[in-house]
Design an enzyme around this catalytic site. Structure first.
Site, PDB file in Angstrom:
ATOM      1  CG  ASN A   9      -1.922  -1.009   1.344  1.00 17.17           C
ATOM      2  OD1 ASN A   9      -2.364  -1.527   0.322  1.00 17.17           O
ATOM      3  ND2 ASN A   9      -2.317  -1.357   2.551  1.00 17.17           N
ATOM      4  CG  ASP A  11       0.708   2.981   4.923  1.00 14.03           C
ATOM      5  OD1 ASP A  11      -0.055   2.349   4.165  1.00 14.03           O
ATOM      6  OD2 ASP A  11       1.363   2.438   5.836  1.00 14.03           O
ATOM      7  CE  LYS A  38      -2.998  -5.223   8.646  1.00 15.82           C
ATOM      8  NZ  LYS A  38      -2.544  -4.131   9.502  1.00 15.82           N
ATOM      9  N   GLY A  39       1.989  -6.851   4.120  1.00 12.15           N
ATOM     10  CA  GLY A  39       2.950  -7.742   3.458  1.00 12.15           C
ATOM     11  C   GLY A  39       4.264  -7.037   3.209  1.00 12.15           C
ATOM     12  CG  ASN A  41       4.464  -2.247   6.573  1.00 15.82           C
ATOM     13  OD1 ASN A  41       4.963  -1.505   5.731  1.00 15.82           O
ATOM     14  ND2 ASN A  41       3.341  -1.954   7.213  1.00 15.82           N
ATOM     15  CG  LEU A 216       0.548 -10.688  24.982  1.00 16.56           C
ATOM     16  CD1 LEU A 216       1.109 -11.352  26.228  1.00 16.56           C
ATOM     17  CD2 LEU A 216      -0.935 -10.995  24.845  1.00 16.56           C
ATOM     18  CG  ASP A 241       3.064   5.608  14.112  1.00 17.12           C
ATOM     19  OD1 ASP A 241       2.113   4.836  14.296  1.00 17.12           O
ATOM     20  OD2 ASP A 241       3.324   6.123  13.007  1.00 17.12           O
ATOM     21  N   GLY A 246       3.256  -4.735  14.621  1.00 15.40           N
ATOM     22  CA  GLY A 246       3.024  -6.176  14.465  1.00 15.40           C
ATOM     23  C   GLY A 246       3.704  -6.711  13.199  1.00 15.40           C
ATOM     24  CG  ASP A 247       2.616  -5.018   9.555  1.00 17.58           C
ATOM     25  OD1 ASP A 247       1.791  -5.908   9.838  1.00 17.58           O
ATOM     26  OD2 ASP A 247       2.284  -3.907   9.092  1.00 17.58           O
TER      27      ASP A 247
HETATM   28  O1  RIB Z   1      -0.045  -2.787   9.723  1.00 16.73           O
HETATM   29  C1  RIB Z   1       0.106  -1.505   9.205  1.00 16.73           C
HETATM   30  C2  RIB Z   1      -0.309  -1.478   7.764  1.00 16.73           C
HETATM   31  O2  RIB Z   1      -1.690  -1.757   7.677  1.00 16.73           O
HETATM   32  C3  RIB Z   1      -0.133  -0.151   7.086  1.00 16.73           C
HETATM   33  O3  RIB Z   1       1.114  -0.038   6.461  1.00 16.73           O
HETATM   34  C4  RIB Z   1      -1.319  -0.060   6.139  1.00 16.73           C
HETATM   35  O4  RIB Z   1      -0.963   0.022   4.787  1.00 16.73           O
HETATM   36  C5  RIB Z   1      -2.164  -1.290   6.431  1.00 16.73           C
HETATM   37  O5  RIB Z   1      -1.943  -2.282   5.527  1.00 16.73           O
END
Ligand code: RIB
Length: 252
Positions: A9, A11, A38-39, A41, A216, A241, A246-247
């Site tokens: 994506n 962002d 997410k992928g 990242n 967690l 931030d 998680g990614d």
């Molecule tokens: O986990 C964060 C991501 O979630 C962002 O980069 C956004 O693009 C969404 O996919």
């Protein structure tokens, strides 16, 4: 090789004092554009964590035939991620609007765009062999996730599934998964239970014979495998931030 099959994506991130509630407009200050999904990242985190790994990291996904498609892949290319599996679609590049509040919490809305055109066939057979890892999340068509996971299993590659964003899964969807990574909300959704996170991790691990890692937040993470259970704390950091935390965890 680590093959990340997932979303890319662009962002657009803005800082706000408090996250908007339904029907509310909040005024933020500056905004900035950054590569996300997410992928993507996860692929970036994996490549940065092990830049010298001889196995390498490959991203398989879809972007639009637009400037944002080029933007979305630029950082991955800089980090040495193999992008030969990223295909251009007629649909626009995925886009996320992200609000981050004063405490570092976020609210994210994603327009999936080209990500929904991703197909399992884009993954080259040669990339899924014994010792390779396939990394999946839930921002692309779920049916394609399960198709590529089945292929990975047939070829003795390992499968890591990050159920983000949260989704209810059928038991058969977990049959090919070696490592499941979820946060507390996702864990409850997958298990259909409101038990404590550690109990859910143990239950999912036993039921599906996999390793379940539940993140967690500030409390770290808990991992359950059929052999036992481990808990690890988080580093004490000042939260700026939480987007993509998680990614980054999954990728590393
Ligand atoms: O986990 C964060 C991501 O979630 C962002 O980069 C956004 O693009 C969404 O996919």
């Amino acid at each position: 090789m680590i093959v990340v099959f997932g979303s890319l994506n662009v962002d657009v991130v803005m800082r706000v004092e408090t996250l908007p509630r339904p029907g509310e407009t909040v005024i933020g200050g500056h905004y900035f554009m950054v590569q996300g999904g997410k992928g993507a990242n996860q692929a970036l985190a994996a490549a940065r964590a092990a830049p010298d790994a001889d196995t390498g990291v490959a991203m398989v996904g879809r972007v639009g035939r637009d400037d944002w498609g080029r933007f979305a892949t630029a950082r991955l290319a800089d980090a040495g991620v193999d992008l030969s599996g990223v295909v251009a679609s007629a649909a626009p590049t995925g886009y996320a609007t992200i609000c981050v509040d004063a405490a570092g919490e976020n609210a994210i809305a994603v327009a999936s765009g080209a990500n929904m055109d991703l197909t399992a066939d884009q993954v080259d057979h040669a990339r899924l062999r014994a010792g390779d890892w396939l990394v999946l999340q839930m921002e692309v068509p779920a049916a394609e996730n399960w198709r590529v996971a089945a292929r990975a299993k047939d070829r003795d590659a390992k499968v890591l599934l990050n159920v983000a964003p949260a989704a209810a899964l059928a038991g058969r969807d977990l049959a090919t998964v070696d490592i499941l990574v979820v946060n507390e909300i996702e864990a409850r959704m997958v298990a259909g239970s409101s038990d404590p996170a550690a109990a859910i991790a143990r239950d999912l691990s036993r039921r599906h014979q996999l390793v379940c890692i539940t993140t967690l937040g500030a409390d770290g993470a808990v991992m359950a495998s059929p052999e036992g259970r481990w808990r690890i704390g988080a580093l004490p950091v000042e939260v700026v931030d939480t987007t993509g935390a998680g990614d980054a965890f999954v990728g590393v």
